[in-house]
Design a protein around this motif. Structure first.
Motif, mmCIF file in Angstrom:
data_model
loop_
_atom_site.group_PDB
_atom_site.id
_atom_site.type_symbol
_atom_site.label_atom_id
_atom_site.label_comp_id
_atom_site.label_asym_id
_atom_site.label_seq_id
_atom_site.Cartn_x
_atom_site.Cartn_y
_atom_site.Cartn_z
ATOM 1 N N LYS A 189 -9.072 7.067 17.864
ATOM 2 C CA LYS A 189 -8.032 6.045 17.923
ATOM 3 C C LYS A 189 -6.725 6.666 18.414
ATOM 4 C CE LYS A 189 -10.889 3.107 16.083
ATOM 5 N NZ LYS A 189 -10.735 2.605 14.706
ATOM 6 N N LEU A 190 -5.806 5.793 18.771
ATOM 7 C CA LEU A 190 -4.511 6.234 19.278
ATOM 8 C C LEU A 190 -3.423 5.948 18.244
ATOM 9 C CD1 LEU A 190 -4.059 7.489 22.094
ATOM 10 C CD2 LEU A 190 -2.975 5.353 22.771
ATOM 11 N N ASN A 191 -2.593 6.963 17.974
ATOM 12 C CA ASN A 191 -1.405 6.801 17.131
ATOM 13 C C ASN A 191 -0.166 6.735 18.011
ATOM 14 O OD1 ASN A 191 -2.892 6.982 14.709
ATOM 15 N ND2 ASN A 191 -2.827 9.222 14.783
ATOM 16 N N LEU A 192 0.835 6.012 17.547
ATOM 17 C CA LEU A 192 2.070 5.811 18.308
ATOM 18 C C LEU A 192 3.268 6.114 17.438
ATOM 19 C CD1 LEU A 192 3.669 4.494 20.784
ATOM 20 C CD2 LEU A 192 3.525 2.365 19.466
ATOM 21 N N ALA A 193 4.212 6.883 17.986
ATOM 22 C CA ALA A 193 5.478 7.145 17.305
ATOM 23 C C ALA A 193 6.630 6.764 18.228
ATOM 24 C CB ALA A 193 5.596 8.618 16.913
ATOM 25 N N LEU A 194 7.595 6.050 17.686
ATOM 26 C CA LEU A 194 8.827 5.713 18.392
ATOM 27 C C LEU A 194 9.951 6.443 17.689
ATOM 28 C CD1 LEU A 194 8.356 1.828 18.671
ATOM 29 C CD2 LEU A 194 7.613 3.575 20.299
ATOM 30 N N LEU A 195 10.557 7.411 18.374
ATOM 31 C CA LEU A 195 11.600 8.220 17.762
ATOM 32 C C LEU A 195 12.959 7.911 18.374
ATOM 33 C CD1 LEU A 195 9.220 9.753 16.524
ATOM 34 C CD2 LEU A 195 10.470 11.882 16.928
ATOM 35 N N ILE A 209 -3.689 2.174 16.779
ATOM 36 C CA ILE A 209 -3.283 0.974 17.516
ATOM 37 C C ILE A 209 -4.339 0.533 18.523
ATOM 38 C CG2 ILE A 209 -0.827 1.468 17.236
ATOM 39 C CD1 ILE A 209 -0.823 2.462 20.156
ATOM 40 N N ALA A 210 -5.231 1.458 18.918
ATOM 41 C CA ALA A 210 -6.275 1.112 19.886
ATOM 42 C C ALA A 210 -7.299 2.232 19.930
ATOM 43 C CB ALA A 210 -5.681 0.917 21.284
ATOM 44 N N GLU A 211 -8.486 1.926 20.428
ATOM 45 C CA GLU A 211 -9.473 2.964 20.693
ATOM 46 C C GLU A 211 -9.109 3.669 21.995
ATOM 47 O OE1 GLU A 211 -13.352 1.261 20.674
ATOM 48 O OE2 GLU A 211 -13.184 0.573 18.591
ATOM 49 N N VAL A 212 -9.272 4.985 22.027
ATOM 50 C CA VAL A 212 -8.873 5.763 23.194
ATOM 51 C C VAL A 212 -9.616 5.314 24.446
ATOM 52 C CG1 VAL A 212 -8.747 8.091 24.182
ATOM 53 C CG2 VAL A 212 -8.267 7.732 21.751
ATOM 54 N N LYS A 213 -10.874 4.932 24.299
ATOM 55 C CA LYS A 213 -11.683 4.555 25.463
ATOM 56 C C LYS A 213 -11.186 3.288 26.145
ATOM 57 C CE LYS A 213 -15.159 2.145 22.649
ATOM 58 N NZ LYS A 213 -16.587 2.144 22.256
ATOM 59 N N LEU A 243 1.044 -3.984 22.229
ATOM 60 C CA LEU A 243 1.428 -3.947 20.824
ATOM 61 C C LEU A 243 2.647 -4.839 20.596
ATOM 62 C CD1 LEU A 243 0.943 -2.531 18.040
ATOM 63 C CD2 LEU A 243 2.616 -0.826 18.768
ATOM 64 N N GLN A 244 2.495 -5.813 19.713
ATOM 65 C CA GLN A 244 3.617 -6.665 19.346
ATOM 66 C C GLN A 244 4.473 -5.938 18.302
ATOM 67 O OE1 GLN A 244 4.383 -9.656 20.740
ATOM 68 N NE2 GLN A 244 2.661 -9.283 22.124
ATOM 69 N N TYR A 301 5.772 8.500 21.870
ATOM 70 C CA TYR A 301 4.753 9.540 21.808
ATOM 71 C C TYR A 301 3.434 8.912 21.356
ATOM 72 C CZ TYR A 301 8.932 12.464 21.608
ATOM 73 O OH TYR A 301 10.147 13.042 21.862
ATOM 74 N N VAL A 302 2.342 9.332 21.960
ATOM 75 C CA VAL A 302 1.019 8.910 21.518
ATOM 76 C C VAL A 302 0.166 10.148 21.266
ATOM 77 C CG1 VAL A 302 1.095 6.704 22.732
ATOM 78 C CG2 VAL A 302 0.117 8.711 23.874
ATOM 79 N N GLY A 303 -0.789 10.008 20.363
ATOM 80 C CA GLY A 303 -1.698 11.109 20.061
ATOM 81 C C GLY A 303 -3.054 10.576 19.649
ATOM 82 N N ILE A 304 -4.099 11.343 19.915
ATOM 83 C CA ILE A 304 -5.472 10.947 19.587
ATOM 84 C C ILE A 304 -5.792 11.359 18.148
ATOM 85 C CG2 ILE A 304 -7.900 11.298 20.194
ATOM 86 C CD1 ILE A 304 -6.912 11.881 23.062
ATOM 87 N N TRP A 305 -6.525 10.496 17.457
ATOM 88 C CA TRP A 305 -6.905 10.727 16.067
ATOM 89 C C TRP A 305 -8.411 10.567 15.925
ATOM 90 C CZ3 TRP A 305 -5.137 7.132 11.440
ATOM 91 C CH2 TRP A 305 -5.533 7.718 10.228
ATOM 92 N N ASN A 306 -9.088 11.605 15.473
ATOM 93 C CA ASN A 306 -10.495 11.506 15.099
ATOM 94 C C ASN A 306 -10.528 10.969 13.665
ATOM 95 O OD1 ASN A 306 -13.120 12.010 14.073
ATOM 96 N ND2 ASN A 306 -13.429 13.674 15.537
ATOM 97 N N THR A 307 -10.756 9.686 13.530
ATOM 98 C CA THR A 307 -10.647 9.051 12.222
ATOM 99 C C THR A 307 -11.818 9.359 11.300
ATOM 100 O OG1 THR A 307 -11.666 7.031 13.100
ATOM 101 C CG2 THR A 307 -9.257 7.151 13.130
ATOM 102 N N LEU A 308 -12.903 9.929 11.832
ATOM 103 C CA LEU A 308 -14.060 10.268 11.002
ATOM 104 C C LEU A 308 -13.945 11.667 10.421
ATOM 105 C CD1 LEU A 308 -16.832 9.553 9.884
ATOM 106 C CD2 LEU A 308 -17.846 10.403 12.016
#
Length: 211
Positions: A148-154, A166-170, A176-177, A191-198
């Protein structure tokens, strides 16, 4: 005065002799007392103090996001936790000096999420009213829906926000509302980053630009 907690075999806290003891991340730490200095600090030392101040304030303002983003980089039982690792990164790798030799955080060098997964190479962001549009290049490495994708607004001088999964990487793109963002009081660095949720790991964040 030092205190023996839980008897003679327990941790020691407080001052005794020329050392002081305290608990840090579950470990009993003993340090020597600092000696009083008489000579004035050098210019290099003053600059280093200012850099520590800038890095520390920025990290403190974004503590919740950095604790989340560096959670998989902190080793179990270590005295250095996720937040301390993030502070170290900011101080060593994300600080620059302006034309007047004042330190500042360069958002393009900042790593908000940190981990061992391969990061996205590109990600484009745009803002339309209260809608954030993201588009990135995916690859076969992340075809599984556990990624999945994580999002940070700094906001460097304002509030910051974190959105997880927020979404699957594929997918390669998502919308995003974000209620009220069109009335934002500062610019947001994205900034976005990939997360292995398993299995629990992140990629380093990819800097997407400013909205």
């Amino acid at each position: 005065m030092a205190i023996l907690q839980n008897g003679p075999n327990g941790p020691v806290t407080g001052k005794f002799g020329s050392v002081t003891a305290y608990i840090l991340n579950g470990q009993n730490v003993v340090r020597g007392l600092s000696k009083k200095r008489t000579s004035p600090p050098s210019e290099a030392e003053l600059l280093n103090r200012e850099k520590q101040k800038v890095a520390g304030l920025f990290a403190r303002d974004n503590k919740a996001i950095l604790n989340f983003g560096y959670q998989y980089m902190s080793e179990m039982g270590s005295r250095i936790g996720a937040f301390q690792l993030a502070q170290r990164h900011i101080f060593k790798e994300a600080l620059e000096l302006d034309s007047e030799n004042n330190p500042f955080v360069n958002p393009e060098k900042l790593v908000v999420f940190a981990g061992q997964l391969t990061p996205l190479t590109t990600c484009e962001v745009s803002l339309h009213d209260d809608t954030i549009d993201l588009k990135w290049t995916s690859n076969g490495q992340y075809d599984d829906n556990i990624y999945k994708l994580n999002l940070a607004l700094l906001g460097l001088y304002g509030e910051s926000h974190l959105q997880t999964s927020i979404a699957e990487v594929k997918q390669g793109a998502c919308t995003l509302q974000f209620k009220g963002i069109s009335r934002k009081n500062c610019d947001y660095h994205v900034y976005v980053g990939i997360w292995n949720t398993l299995y629990g790991d992140f990629s380093n964040s990819t800097y997407c630009g400013v909205i």
